[in-house]
Scaffold this motif. Structure first.
Motif, mmCIF file in Angstrom:
data_model
loop_
_atom_site.group_PDB
_atom_site.id
_atom_site.type_symbol
_atom_site.label_atom_id
_atom_site.label_comp_id
_atom_site.label_asym_id
_atom_site.label_seq_id
_atom_site.Cartn_x
_atom_site.Cartn_y
_atom_site.Cartn_z
ATOM 1 N N LYS A 138 0.849 -1.195 0.000
ATOM 2 C CA LYS A 138 0.000 0.000 0.000
ATOM 3 C C LYS A 138 0.883 1.243 0.000
ATOM 4 N N GLU A 165 3.481 0.674 2.919
ATOM 5 C CA GLU A 165 3.067 -0.298 3.940
ATOM 6 C C GLU A 165 2.991 -1.689 3.322
ATOM 7 N N GLN A 215 1.441 -5.002 3.296
ATOM 8 C CA GLN A 215 0.292 -5.772 3.740
ATOM 9 C C GLN A 215 0.360 -7.215 3.228
#
Length: 128
Positions: free
Chosen positions: A10, A38, A40
């Motif tokens: 992300k 990020e 994930q």
């Protein structure tokens, strides 16, 4: 904030106008942007390089390529993130940036692209 997820990564972007100044008798508009990457996914990844496209209203598109981000090639483990801040100078009050990160998945040793969502660079008083 603009966000996009590619293959479990992300990317969130916030951009802000910082001011203007004259450089070589040309008015420049300064922008700063903050990016959070990020992870994930379930795999450890590393950002290897970046590829930007910067479009201004008064010039041809610029392409910026380079290793890592702000001098680093961050390794991002599952559930973790890497945040950095950088900037951009434009000679027009309106622009757009978009791009791609090239990353490597440590589990598969394969490289893959992560899209950086398009975000606007606008001088606030221009659009009023």
């Amino acid at each position: 904030m603009i966000q996009q997820i590619t293959r479990g990564i992300k990317v969130s972007v916030e951009a802000k106008y910082e001011g203007s100044f004259l450089k070589d008798y040309i008015l420049h508009y300064a922008f700063v942007y903050k990016i959070c990457i990020e992870n994930q996914s379930k795999d450890v990844v590393q950002l290897l390089s970046r590829h930007w496209k910067v479009i201004e209203t008064t010039n041809r598109p610029q392409y910026i390529n380079g290793d890592g981000v702000v001098g680093k090639k961050p390794i991002v483990r599952p559930g973790e993130s890497h945040t950095y801040q950088s900037g951009c100078l434009l000679t027009s009050p309106i622009g757009i940036m978009s791009g791609t990160y090239i990353m490597i998945n440590f589990s598969t040793t394969k490289k893959f692209n992560v899209e950086i969502p398009s975000f606007k660079l606008n001088v606030p008083f221009i659009l009023n």
